[in-house]
Write a protein that holds these residues in place. Structure first.
Motif, short mmCIF file in Angstrom:
data_model
loop_
_atom_site.label_atom_id
_atom_site.label_comp_id
_atom_site.label_asym_id
_atom_site.label_seq_id
_atom_site.Cartn_x
_atom_site.Cartn_y
_atom_site.Cartn_z
N VAL A 22 0.86 -1.18 0.00
CA VAL A 22 0.00 0.00 0.00
C VAL A 22 0.90 1.23 0.00
O VAL A 22 2.12 1.13 0.22
N CYS A 23 0.29 2.37 -0.24
CA CYS A 23 1.05 3.62 -0.24
C CYS A 23 0.30 4.68 0.55
O CYS A 23 -0.92 4.85 0.37
N LEU A 24 1.01 5.37 1.43
CA LEU A 24 0.47 6.54 2.12
C LEU A 24 0.92 7.76 1.32
O LEU A 24 2.12 8.01 1.16
N ALA A 63 4.34 0.61 2.19
CA ALA A 63 4.18 -0.27 3.34
C ALA A 63 3.57 -1.59 2.90
O ALA A 63 2.88 -1.67 1.87
N HIS A 64 3.84 -2.63 3.67
CA HIS A 64 3.18 -3.92 3.44
C HIS A 64 1.70 -3.79 3.78
O HIS A 64 1.31 -3.04 4.69
N ALA A 65 0.88 -4.49 3.04
CA ALA A 65 -0.56 -4.51 3.33
C ALA A 65 -0.82 -5.25 4.64
O ALA A 65 0.01 -6.02 5.12
N HIS A 66 -1.99 -4.98 5.22
CA HIS A 66 -2.36 -5.61 6.50
C HIS A 66 -3.87 -5.79 6.51
O HIS A 66 -4.61 -4.92 6.02
N PRO A 67 -4.37 -6.91 7.06
CA PRO A 67 -5.82 -7.15 7.06
C PRO A 67 -6.63 -6.06 7.76
O PRO A 67 -7.81 -5.87 7.44
N ALA A 68 -6.03 -5.34 8.71
CA ALA A 68 -6.77 -4.30 9.43
C ALA A 68 -6.94 -3.02 8.62
O ALA A 68 -7.72 -2.15 9.01
N GLY A 96 18.16 8.74 5.44
CA GLY A 96 18.07 7.95 6.66
C GLY A 96 16.94 6.96 6.71
O GLY A 96 16.82 6.21 7.69
N ARG A 97 16.08 6.92 5.69
CA ARG A 97 14.97 5.97 5.70
C ARG A 97 15.46 4.63 5.17
O ARG A 97 16.26 4.55 4.24
N ILE A 98 14.94 3.55 5.75
CA ILE A 98 15.31 2.21 5.30
C ILE A 98 14.69 1.94 3.94
O ILE A 98 13.72 2.58 3.54
N LEU A 99 15.25 0.99 3.20
CA LEU A 99 14.78 0.69 1.85
C LEU A 99 13.60 -0.27 1.83
O LEU A 99 12.95 -0.42 0.81
N GLU A 100 13.33 -0.93 2.94
CA GLU A 100 12.22 -1.87 3.00
C GLU A 100 10.90 -1.13 3.22
O GLU A 100 10.86 -0.12 3.92
N PRO A 101 9.79 -1.62 2.65
CA PRO A 101 8.48 -1.04 2.98
C PRO A 101 8.19 -1.17 4.47
O PRO A 101 8.71 -2.05 5.16
N ALA A 102 7.39 -0.24 4.99
CA ALA A 102 7.04 -0.24 6.41
C ALA A 102 6.21 -1.47 6.77
O ALA A 102 5.55 -2.07 5.93
N ARG A 103 6.24 -1.81 8.04
CA ARG A 103 5.46 -2.96 8.52
C ARG A 103 3.97 -2.64 8.45
O ARG A 103 3.54 -1.55 8.83
N GLY A 104 3.19 -3.61 7.98
CA GLY A 104 1.76 -3.39 7.84
C GLY A 104 1.07 -3.09 9.15
O GLY A 104 0.16 -2.26 9.22
N GLU A 105 1.51 -3.74 10.24
CA GLU A 105 0.84 -3.52 11.52
C GLU A 105 1.08 -2.10 12.04
O GLU A 105 0.21 -1.51 12.69
N ASP A 106 2.26 -1.54 11.73
CA ASP A 106 2.52 -0.15 12.14
C ASP A 106 1.60 0.82 11.40
O ASP A 106 1.03 1.74 12.00
N VAL A 107 1.47 0.61 10.09
CA VAL A 107 0.61 1.48 9.29
C VAL A 107 -0.85 1.33 9.71
O VAL A 107 -1.59 2.31 9.79
N ALA A 108 -1.27 0.09 10.00
CA ALA A 108 -2.66 -0.14 10.43
C ALA A 108 -2.95 0.60 11.73
O ALA A 108 -4.03 1.19 11.90
N ALA A 109 -2.00 0.59 12.67
CA ALA A 109 -2.20 1.28 13.95
C ALA A 109 -2.29 2.79 13.75
O ALA A 109 -3.15 3.46 14.33
N VAL A 110 -1.41 3.34 12.91
CA VAL A 110 -1.43 4.78 12.64
C VAL A 110 -2.71 5.17 11.91
O VAL A 110 -3.35 6.18 12.23
N TRP A 111 -3.12 4.37 10.93
CA TRP A 111 -4.32 4.69 10.17
C TRP A 111 -5.56 4.65 11.06
O TRP A 111 -6.47 5.46 10.90
N ALA A 112 -5.61 3.72 11.99
CA ALA A 112 -6.76 3.64 12.90
C ALA A 112 -6.91 4.91 13.71
O ALA A 112 -8.02 5.40 13.94
N ARG A 113 -5.79 5.49 14.13
CA ARG A 113 -5.84 6.75 14.88
C ARG A 113 -6.25 7.90 13.98
O ARG A 113 -7.07 8.75 14.37
#
Length: 239
Positions: A22-24, A63-68, A96-113
């Motif tokens: 996914v993309c933010l 970021a990686h997709a996440h079911p939430a 300074g940003r890592i080359l890997e997509p962000a963890r899906g659970e992190d993005v899901a938590a931020v998006w919920a807020r």
């Protein structure tokens, strides 16, 4: 996609989102001087993953997709969650940003807020507001030449100020013009604003041990009044 991206072969092309990524999308969140707006900096602090400057003067965070996460693209405030379609990959990664997509659970938590319902505006506390009429105050503000600046602050927007504290002070100066040098009325009006809802706890923190001890809010109101200047006020608020 990951192998091509790490090999530097993805710059300037359209990458098709699917079930894995996914993309933010944050448009217009970088100042001409390259400084991130507060909401973009806060999101990057909470999500550790690949982020790059977008063609629209903003950011893309992969970021990686996440079911939430929602199944379809959605917007929350100034951030859009993209689930389908093409995203332009510029390769202009943030330092300074890592080359890997962000963890899906992190993005899901931020998006919920971010997607949580916004609470209704707070009513001014009657103990300090006196006869302050917020609707009347807003009608008076709407007639000002700089009404657009006032209402941007009233909604809680801080992007055009160097810091949230300077945005708080600016709104208090507007309120001083509308209400006159009445600290209780200015404080009550500020508590009805979107800026107060953004950082309500900060408004009440101790900022001056005294004597007398003062909260951050009391100190900000005092400073706004101390600057003086013309006012529209009559006792009790705008007429």
């Amino acid at each position: 996609m990951r192998r091509d991206h790490l090999a530097g072969l993805g710059d300037g092309v359209g990458f098709a989102l699917g079930t894995e990524l996914v993309c933010l999308d944050l448009d217009g969140c970088v100042s001409p001087q390259g400084v991130l707006h507060d909401h973009a900096a806060a999101l990057l602090a909470a999500v550790d993953g690949y982020a790059e400057y977008s063609p629209a003067g903003g950011l893309h965070v992969l970021a990686h997709a996440h079911p939430a996460l929602p199944a379809n693209s959605q917007r929350a405030g100034r951030v859009e969650l993209l689930r389908r379609g093409l995203v332009t990959v510029t390769g202009a990664a943030l330092p300074g940003r890592i080359l890997e997509p962000a963890r899906g659970e992190d993005v899901a938590a931020v998006w919920a807020r971010m997607a949580a319902p916004v609470p209704p505006p707070l009513s001014p506390p009657h103990a300090t507001a006196g006869s302050l009429d917020v609707d009347r105050l807003l009608r008076a503000a709407a007639a000002l030449r700089n009404a657009d600046r006032f209402f941007a602050l009233w909604r809680g927007e801080v992007d055009h100020h160097p810091s949230p504290s300077e945005a708080d002070f600016s709104l208090c100066r507007h309120l001083h013009f509308l209400l006159g040098p009445q600290p209780d009325a200015i404080d009550a009006a500020f508590r009805a604003s979107g800026l107060y809802r953004r950082r309500a706890d900060n408004w009440h923190r101790c900022a001056h041990r005294g004597p007398p001890p003062l909260s951050y809010g009391q100190l900000t109101v005092r400073c706004a009044i101390a600057c003086g200047g013309p006012t529209l006020s009559r006792p009790g608020g705008p007429s």
